[in-house]
Structures are given as structure tokens and as C-alpha cells.
Design a protein around this motif. Structure first.
Motif, PDB file in Angstrom:
ATOM      1  N   ASP A  70      91.789 -48.057  89.125  1.00 23.97           N
ATOM      2  CA  ASP A  70      92.232 -46.660  89.062  1.00 23.97           C
ATOM      3  C   ASP A  70      91.304 -45.761  88.241  1.00 23.97           C
ATOM      4  O   ASP A  70      91.355 -44.541  88.362  1.00 23.97           O
ATOM      5  CB  ASP A  70      93.649 -46.575  88.463  1.00 23.97           C
ATOM      6  CG  ASP A  70      94.710 -46.899  89.502  1.00 23.97           C
ATOM      7  OD1 ASP A  70      94.376 -46.922  90.694  1.00 23.97           O
ATOM      8  OD2 ASP A  70      95.865 -47.128  89.113  1.00 23.97           O
ATOM      9  N   LEU A  71      90.486 -46.363  87.414  1.00 26.41           N
ATOM     10  CA  LEU A  71      89.570 -45.585  86.574  1.00 26.41           C
ATOM     11  C   LEU A  71      88.609 -44.760  87.433  1.00 26.41           C
ATOM     12  O   LEU A  71      88.061 -43.749  87.005  1.00 26.41           O
ATOM     13  CB  LEU A  71      88.774 -46.562  85.696  1.00 26.41           C
ATOM     14  CG  LEU A  71      88.144 -46.051  84.406  1.00 26.41           C
ATOM     15  CD1 LEU A  71      89.186 -45.394  83.511  1.00 26.41           C
ATOM     16  CD2 LEU A  71      87.490 -47.212  83.663  1.00 26.41           C
ATOM     17  N   MET A  72      88.396 -45.213  88.666  1.00 27.63           N
ATOM     18  CA  MET A  72      87.450 -44.578  89.583  1.00 27.63           C
ATOM     19  C   MET A  72      88.011 -43.336  90.249  1.00 27.63           C
ATOM     20  O   MET A  72      87.262 -42.560  90.809  1.00 27.63           O
ATOM     21  CB  MET A  72      87.155 -45.565  90.722  1.00 27.63           C
ATOM     22  CG  MET A  72      85.725 -45.683  90.988  1.00 27.63           C
ATOM     23  SD  MET A  72      85.063 -46.534  89.591  1.00 27.63           S
ATOM     24  CE  MET A  72      86.160 -47.905  89.567  1.00 27.63           C
ATOM     25  N   GLY A  73      89.351 -43.199  90.218  1.00 21.93           N
ATOM     26  CA  GLY A  73      89.914 -42.145  91.048  1.00 21.93           C
ATOM     27  C   GLY A  73      89.445 -42.395  92.461  1.00 21.93           C
ATOM     28  O   GLY A  73      89.490 -43.525  92.946  1.00 21.93           O
ATOM     29  N   ASP A  74      88.938 -41.383  93.115  1.00 20.14           N
ATOM     30  CA  ASP A  74      88.577 -41.543  94.518  1.00 20.14           C
ATOM     31  C   ASP A  74      87.177 -41.019  94.796  1.00 20.14           C
ATOM     32  O   ASP A  74      86.884 -40.536  95.874  1.00 20.14           O
ATOM     33  CB  ASP A  74      89.599 -40.803  95.395  1.00 20.14           C
ATOM     34  CG  ASP A  74      89.877 -39.393  94.875  1.00 20.14           C
ATOM     35  OD1 ASP A  74      89.198 -38.956  93.914  1.00 20.14           O
ATOM     36  OD2 ASP A  74      90.767 -38.729  95.426  1.00 20.14           O
ATOM     37  N   GLU A  75      86.290 -41.098  93.784  1.00 20.14           N
ATOM     38  CA  GLU A  75      84.986 -40.453  93.951  1.00 20.14           C
ATOM     39  C   GLU A  75      83.817 -41.336  93.561  1.00 20.14           C
ATOM     40  O   GLU A  75      83.851 -42.035  92.556  1.00 20.14           O
ATOM     41  CB  GLU A  75      84.933 -39.176  93.097  1.00 20.14           C
ATOM     42  CG  GLU A  75      85.784 -38.059  93.663  1.00 20.14           C
ATOM     43  CD  GLU A  75      86.455 -37.248  92.586  1.00 20.14           C
ATOM     44  OE1 GLU A  75      86.258 -37.535  91.401  1.00 20.14           O
ATOM     45  OE2 GLU A  75      87.196 -36.319  92.958  1.00 20.14           O
ATOM     46  N   THR A  77      81.069 -40.228  92.428  1.00 15.24           N
ATOM     47  CA  THR A  77      80.520 -39.749  91.161  1.00 15.24           C
ATOM     48  C   THR A  77      81.195 -40.431  89.972  1.00 15.24           C
ATOM     49  O   THR A  77      80.537 -40.767  88.983  1.00 15.24           O
ATOM     50  CB  THR A  77      80.701 -38.223  91.049  1.00 15.24           C
ATOM     51  OG1 THR A  77      82.019 -37.862  91.491  1.00 15.24           O
ATOM     52  CG2 THR A  77      79.682 -37.507  91.920  1.00 15.24           C
ATOM     53  N   GLN A  78      82.479 -40.652  90.061  1.00 18.95           N
ATOM     54  CA  GLN A  78      83.184 -41.288  88.953  1.00 18.95           C
ATOM     55  C   GLN A  78      82.874 -42.791  88.914  1.00 18.95           C
ATOM     56  O   GLN A  78      82.810 -43.384  87.835  1.00 18.95           O
ATOM     57  CB  GLN A  78      84.688 -40.992  89.032  1.00 18.95           C
ATOM     58  CG  GLN A  78      85.556 -41.685  88.016  1.00 18.95           C
ATOM     59  CD  GLN A  78      85.170 -41.403  86.556  1.00 18.95           C
ATOM     60  OE1 GLN A  78      84.360 -40.544  86.244  1.00 18.95           O
ATOM     61  NE2 GLN A  78      85.727 -42.193  85.657  1.00 18.95           N
ATOM     62  N   LEU A  80      79.894 -43.993  89.660  1.00 23.21           N
ATOM     63  CA  LEU A  80      78.581 -43.992  88.996  1.00 23.21           C
ATOM     64  C   LEU A  80      78.747 -43.743  87.495  1.00 23.21           C
ATOM     65  O   LEU A  80      78.030 -44.319  86.674  1.00 23.21           O
ATOM     66  CB  LEU A  80      77.669 -42.923  89.593  1.00 23.21           C
ATOM     67  CG  LEU A  80      77.259 -43.133  91.052  1.00 23.21           C
ATOM     68  CD1 LEU A  80      76.475 -41.920  91.558  1.00 23.21           C
ATOM     69  CD2 LEU A  80      76.422 -44.404  91.219  1.00 23.21           C
ATOM     70  N   ASN A  81      79.701 -42.909  87.160  1.00 21.88           N
ATOM     71  CA  ASN A  81      79.960 -42.619  85.753  1.00 21.88           C
ATOM     72  C   ASN A  81      80.462 -43.851  85.008  1.00 21.88           C
ATOM     73  O   ASN A  81      80.034 -44.117  83.884  1.00 21.88           O
ATOM     74  CB  ASN A  81      80.979 -41.479  85.656  1.00 21.88           C
ATOM     75  CG  ASN A  81      81.173 -41.008  84.237  1.00 21.88           C
ATOM     76  OD1 ASN A  81      80.214 -40.925  83.483  1.00 21.88           O
ATOM     77  ND2 ASN A  81      82.402 -40.717  83.874  1.00 21.88           N
ATOM     78  N   GLY A 231      71.621 -35.791  95.169  1.00 21.89           N
ATOM     79  CA  GLY A 231      72.906 -36.293  94.644  1.00 21.89           C
ATOM     80  C   GLY A 231      73.286 -37.469  95.527  1.00 21.89           C
ATOM     81  O   GLY A 231      73.346 -37.334  96.748  1.00 21.89           O
ATOM     82  N   LEU A 232      73.567 -38.630  94.919  1.00 21.65           N
ATOM     83  CA  LEU A 232      73.725 -39.859  95.701  1.00 21.65           C
ATOM     84  C   LEU A 232      74.818 -39.782  96.763  1.00 21.65           C
ATOM     85  O   LEU A 232      74.721 -40.396  97.826  1.00 21.65           O
ATOM     86  CB  LEU A 232      74.008 -41.032  94.761  1.00 21.65           C
ATOM     87  CG  LEU A 232      72.779 -41.844  94.363  1.00 21.65           C
ATOM     88  CD1 LEU A 232      73.097 -42.772  93.209  1.00 21.65           C
ATOM     89  CD2 LEU A 232      72.264 -42.642  95.554  1.00 21.65           C
ATOM     90  N   ASP A 233      75.851 -39.016  96.478  1.00 21.83           N
ATOM     91  CA  ASP A 233      76.967 -38.903  97.410  1.00 21.83           C
ATOM     92  C   ASP A 233      76.561 -38.354  98.782  1.00 21.83           C
ATOM     93  O   ASP A 233      77.278 -38.556  99.779  1.00 21.83           O
ATOM     94  CB  ASP A 233      78.042 -38.015  96.773  1.00 21.83           C
ATOM     95  CG  ASP A 233      79.054 -37.536  97.764  1.00 21.83           C
ATOM     96  OD1 ASP A 233      79.891 -38.356  98.158  1.00 21.83           O
ATOM     97  OD2 ASP A 233      78.986 -36.365  98.167  1.00 21.83           O
ATOM     98  N   ARG A 237      78.289 -38.741 102.583  1.00 18.12           N
ATOM     99  CA  ARG A 237      78.715 -37.548 103.316  1.00 18.12           C
ATOM    100  C   ARG A 237      78.053 -37.499 104.700  1.00 18.12           C
ATOM    101  O   ARG A 237      78.717 -37.233 105.711  1.00 18.12           O
ATOM    102  CB  ARG A 237      78.317 -36.321 102.491  1.00 18.12           C
ATOM    103  CG  ARG A 237      78.604 -34.976 103.113  1.00 18.12           C
ATOM    104  CD  ARG A 237      80.085 -34.689 103.138  1.00 18.12           C
ATOM    105  NE  ARG A 237      80.332 -33.311 103.556  1.00 18.12           N
ATOM    106  CZ  ARG A 237      80.307 -32.879 104.809  1.00 18.12           C
ATOM    107  NH1 ARG A 237      80.053 -33.726 105.781  1.00 18.12           N
ATOM    108  NH2 ARG A 237      80.537 -31.624 105.093  1.00 18.12           N
TER     109      ARG A 237
END
Lengths: 368, 368
Positions: A70-75, A77-78, A80-81, A231-233, A237
Motif C-alpha cells: 500500500d505504500l506505493m499507492g497506485d503510481e 512515481t511513488q 520509484l520514490n 520522466g520514466l512514466d 503511458r
């Protein structure tokens, strides 16, 4: 609470020091607060837990830390963070692996993949692909188109823009795209061989999306992109964009992530992560070229591009550097045929010009 | 053809070796072809030219290379590519400076800047700003709102989300944004002090744009963003976005660029580049905190944020780490009042709770 594991290579002089570093990582990459101000419940669930810590080969230690999914949420970017956010500011911890199956919903992998592209383009599984770059920057769109035409007549599989050709006044994107897609078609009609043109669409994020669309509209066969500049995302996309073009990823601006003691391992970044994000091709600097990757690293990237990986399609490892006609059989013997070989400057040295150079390379590649 | 200069710090064991490296850089970062296959005209105009090469302090050399301005086209991504594209894959060349005036059309600088924010918020030029982060991740939106309320009552200037709080199930963006903007307003009505809430909007590029808009609509006072997770261009994009909120930039995922012998110098990245791109605040890990920046590096970042720089507004250097009430006067004496001090975990240790901790910090900061 479901957890996923991250594997690190930690540089430290003793096991005790490695332990201290990993202890810092597990707090820093989750709650960013010291233990004394945290509830026990948070320390036991949200904070990273050390699952393994052992000496590897001095001065390196292997550490495995688990974090809640759950720490990732759904992104992306998070993710990678969590992997390399604040920890990137400390030099001694490198991400080498991930328990991907726990977070696979964040990813789709390549849209076409190796087998899909072979089928689409009618290329036998027994042979590798060839690729070269249109350059140098400062050439006009007309000149790039002419170059593209000759290389296509020579029989190469993929002709891409140099990644440094963006939207300069000498050959703005739209002009170049027109010139090169027309060139590929002319060569096809004339020779029966269909080369595939991949324009470089690297730009700001929104402009990149626009160029992807334009590339498809004008009949390009794929795109080149430097995901670390955009941006890696962007890979994820585009891999779901309705324009449906294959994606070749270029490592420009990514090098700092692999060149120091932190960041990502080469195979993790150019293999696993790019593939999970949707790259159909992964360009990397080949051993013996102008850069510094060694043979072991190249093989590790190749493996990551091809091995079974969740349900993701395979990506084409695309080594560039040191690839030329007279050595191509050696490279094929070494890397196998599930490779896209990026041939560069050597084509320019052929006494009969580009078309003859491309033909000689392609024949050598196909073992003719 | 107009040219602009890039200054590098080159690591090499001899001047001759430094010369070889720079010779490689000037071709690699422009035409990507070896000299023997290039026309003289291209070698003299498009290829980088060495303007200066001298020993600095062993093992470092200073090199200045000029490139044609047209090489950039019109995009930040291509500027980054010229500065640190393929060269990022080689460890020995660090960008330390740029002839900005030649490419200033690519940039606008911060929209508000230091003086603009002081005027907007009614903060005297004689005192620094305070900032803290809502954490830990896993707290509910209600709990974050309550924390925000107490910190606002305590008198802090800026209350931001922790950069690891993204869109996790415990406190999704929209809920958190509502809870914290309401909290700030309640505290304002009650105390007369207006704290400023900066939600973390770091996400995929398009979602980041959306959250910027939503933050403005729901009455946030600024945003926190990790530009290296989204793509650096997002700073420029948001600094011209009609929603008009100040931007605080966080260094997550950027560390590899400064931690090795290539990449960017700290002052170039967190000072010049972020400021040129539009960051109103530049967060960096302060000396004495959990990270590795040293005092000299911190001072260099501070200078880059504040010094005359084209016509750009100043950005607030925002050191985090080792900042606490009992030492804040020393930090102000050292860094000056044109600083935004980021106070962290120490607030959690105050025996009377967050509000009292915030008040004690703010009073110490304001010399009361």
C-alpha cells in the motif's frame, strides 16, 4: 498487510555498518521519522522490515527489505520514490531486484515485445534485428531522408533518429518525420524490403504524446524515446496509447543511476524496469564501444530483457557500440539471435557509401 | 552561429587524459560520430569546441566547451541531453556551470520568488521562513488534518506533506487536501495566523497537472513536487500554469546526479537549474542531517538560489536536516534570513505536543 521485497546491494566495510545503513533505509524510505517518535504498530507494519542481510563479496552486502504494498499507492512515481527517493542522496545502497509479482498491477510490460514484432514484420526467429541511427544533428530533413532511403535500400530492419536529433531548426520534427517515412516507402516499393523508421519523439511530456500520435499518423513504424529525459512514466503511458507504435528506449541522462554505488543495477534498470514499463527495445552501451559497461553487465541486461518475467512480453536487448559488419557473427555467437544490433559510425566508412555499407552489414547479420 | 558555453569539472589523472575525455565529450554530446567521418564544416560549427582546459585541484580539471545554441532546439529535454545525455554513462565529467544568458529564452525562473512570497504572505524581509512536513505516511486524512491544525496554531509558515505521501489508501490526495486546507483555515480564524499548506502533488505528469489545479481550487497555498520523479520539465510547465501556486521542489530520486563524478554539481542542480525551471523553494539535505551534503555545498546552493541570475526571481534555499528550535539561531547566523528552514522529527519530541513544539520553534526562529 501485504508486503513486497526489495533487494539491495549495500557497500559497507563491516556487517555491522551494513546493518546500520539498511536500518536507515527502512525508515527513510517509508515513514521518514526516527524510531523513538513512532508507535509500535507503525514500526511493525509501515516501516520497512529487514528480511535478509548477508555478506556477498567484500565490500558488498546483500540486503532484502520488505515494505507494505500500500505504500506505493497506485503510481510509478511513488514506486520509484520508495525504491530510490531520499536514498539516492546516500551513495551506498543499490536496488538490484524487486518482488515484482506483488506490484505487477502497476505494469503491463511491452505492448508488442520481441515475438510480436517478429510476427508483425515477418522476421524469422532465427535471426537478430539490425538498427542504425540517422545522424549527425544539423543535417537537413532532406538529407536525413536521403540517408534513410539508402539505409532502407541496403536492407536494414530499423532506422532510427539519433537521440540528439530533437526539434532543431535544421530538421524540425514534422519535416523529418515526413521525409523519412516517405523515404522508407520509396525504398520499399523499389526493393521489396520494408525498413522500419523510428523517429525520436523525446520532448516535454505533452509534446512527446503529441509526437507519438503524429508519428503514427504519418506512418512511422515505432518511436525512439529517452525516458529519463521525459520522466520514466512516459513509457507506461505510451505503451497503452491508442496510436500503438513500438517503443525503443534510449539511456541518455540515465547513467548516473547505474554509475555510482547507489541507484539501480544495470540489469534492473535497462532490463526489468524498462521492460515492465513497456519498452519493446532497450538500448544500452555495449562492451567495447565508447562507454564503460562490461561484458558481464551486458549479458545481465540481455537476460533481464528475455527471461520469464510475470506474463510480460520479452524486450529486445539493443546493444550499441563496437558493432560492425566484420565482427557481427562474433556478437551473434555471444549474445544470440534474440538481439537487435545497433550499428553506428562504421557504416560511414564503407568505400561504396551508406547503401552498400548497410547491405554488407545486413548480409553479415543474416549469415549470407 | 551563436554558441553557449558549458563548464565541467573533469576527473582525470593527467592533463592529457582530461583532454582526451573532453575531446570525447564534445563529439558525443553533439554529433555522436567520430572525427574521421565528419565534414570540416560540421567539426568547426556543430561539434563542441574546447574553450578552456586547465588543472584545478588534483585530480580535477576545469573544462569549458561551447556548443551551438541551435543544438538545443526549443526544449528543456534537449538541453539536458546536451548537458548530460550520453555523458551520464561515463563517470568523470560533471556539469558545474552554463552560459545561461545565451539560452535564457528556454526559462522564466520562479513565478513568485522570495520577495514575491514575502509580500504575498506579509512576512518581513528580516526573518526566515519555517516549514515542516506532515508525516508519517499511513496516517489518515483526518489525522493529517489534525496535525496540520496544531502546527498552524503553533505559528509555522509552511506545512507541507511528506514527499512520500502520495495517493495511498490511508489518505488519498483529495481527502488529504480537503482536510488540511480546512485545518489551516480553522487555525487562521482561531488564531489570526495564516499558515500555508503545500500538498505533495508528485504523480505521473498528467495527474500532477490535475492535482496542481485541484490544490488551487481547494485553497492550498502552494505545492510540493519531486521533479526528478515526474520529469524535470514539470517545474517549467507548472510555473506558467494558470492555477498560480508557488512550487517547492524536493530532491527525491535526484541524488545519483550529484553523488558521483559525473552529473551536476549540487549548486548547479538545486540552485541554478531548479531556479531557472521555476522552483520557488529548493529543498536540500542540510549538513548535520541524515544525509551527506557538507557545509560548503549547502552554502553554494544557498548562493545559487539568491544571487543575481539573469532577471530571475530568487528562490528560497530550504535546508532540511539537523534543524531544531535550540539550534535555529545558529543556523540563521550561518545561512542568513533569506532561508526557509525545514524542521522535522524534533517537533515530535516536545513534551507538550506538536502545537507547543511549533510555537517554540517559531518563536526561536523569530528571535522572540
Amino acid at each position: 498487510m501485504e508486503r513486497f521485497k526489495v533487494s539491495y546491494r549495500v557497500k559497507a566495510s563491516t556487517l555491522r555498518q551494513a546493518q546500520e545503513v539498511v536500518d536507515w533505509v527502512r525508515f527513510e524510505q517509508s515513514v521518514e521519522l526516527p524510531p523513538d517518535v513512532l508507535d509500535d504498530a507503525i514500526k511493525e507494519t509501515i516501516v520497512g522490515q529487514i528480511e535478509e542481510l548477508a555478506e556477498e563479496e567484500a565490500p558488498f552486502y546483500k540486503a532484502v527489505v520488505s515494505f507494505p504494498v500500500d505504500l506505493m499507492g497506485d503510481e510509478i512515481t511513488q514506486l520509484l520514490n520508495v525504491l530510490m527517493g531520499n536514498v539516492s542522496l546516500n551513495a551506498a545502497v543499490k536496488v538490484v531486484g524487486l518482488e515484482w509479482e506483488k506490484i505487477q498491477d502497476l505494469f503491463r510490460g511491452p505492448r508488442f515485445g520481441m515475438d510480436g514484432l517478429r510476427a508483425l514484420w515477418g522476421v524469422s526467429p532465427q535471426r537478430p534485428l539490425s538498427c542504425t541511427a540517422l545522424k549527425p544533428v544539423s543535417s537537413s530533413a532532406g538529407k536525413l531522408g536521403k540517408m534513410c532511403y539508402e539505409l532502407a535500400l541496403g536492407g536494414l530492419d530499423i532506422i532510427k533518429d539519433d537521440h540528439g536529433i530533437a526539434n532543431q531548426p535544421w530538421a524540425v520534427f514534422e519535416d523529418r518525420l515526413r521525409a523519412c517515412t516517405i523515404a522508407v516507402k520509396r525504398a520499399w516499393e523499389q526493393s521489396g524490403h520494408r525498413a522500419h523508421y523510428f523517429p525520436n519523439i523525446t520532448a516535454t511530456y505533452e509534446e512527446t504524446l503529441f509526437r507519438y500520435q503524429r508519428a503514427a499518423e504519418l506512418g512511422a513504424d515505432g518511436v525512439l524515446i529517452c525516458p529519463h529525459l521525459v520522466g520514466l512514466d512516459i513509457l507506461k503511458r505510451l505503451s497503452a496509447h491508442p496510436a500503438r507504435l513500438p517503443i525503443m528506449a534510449h539511456p541518455a541522462f540515465s547513467g548516473s543511476l547505474v554509475q555510482f554505488d547507489g541507484g539501480f543495477s544495470h540489469a534492473f534498470l535497462y532490463g526489468d524496469l524498462w521492460r515492465a514499463l513497456g519498452a519493446d527495445f532497450s538500448i544500452y552501451p555495449n562492451v567495447g564501444g565508447r562507454f564503460t559497461f562490461d561484458g558481464e553487465v551486458c549479458e545481465a541486461i540481455n537476460r533481464s530483457c528475455r527471461q520469464a518475467f510475470l506474463g510480460f512480453k520479452k524486450s529486445f536487448p539493443t546493444p550499441g557500440g563496437g558493432i560492425e559488419a566484420k565482427r557481427i557473427r562474433d556478437w551473434i555467437n555471444l549474445y544470440g539471435s534474440d538481439t537487435c544490433f545497433l550499428v553506428g559510425g562504421s557504416l560511414r566508412r564503407h568505400p561504396q557509401g551508406l547503401q552498400a555499407a548497410a547491405r554488407a552489414f545486413q548480409q553479415a547479420l543474416q549469415g549470407e
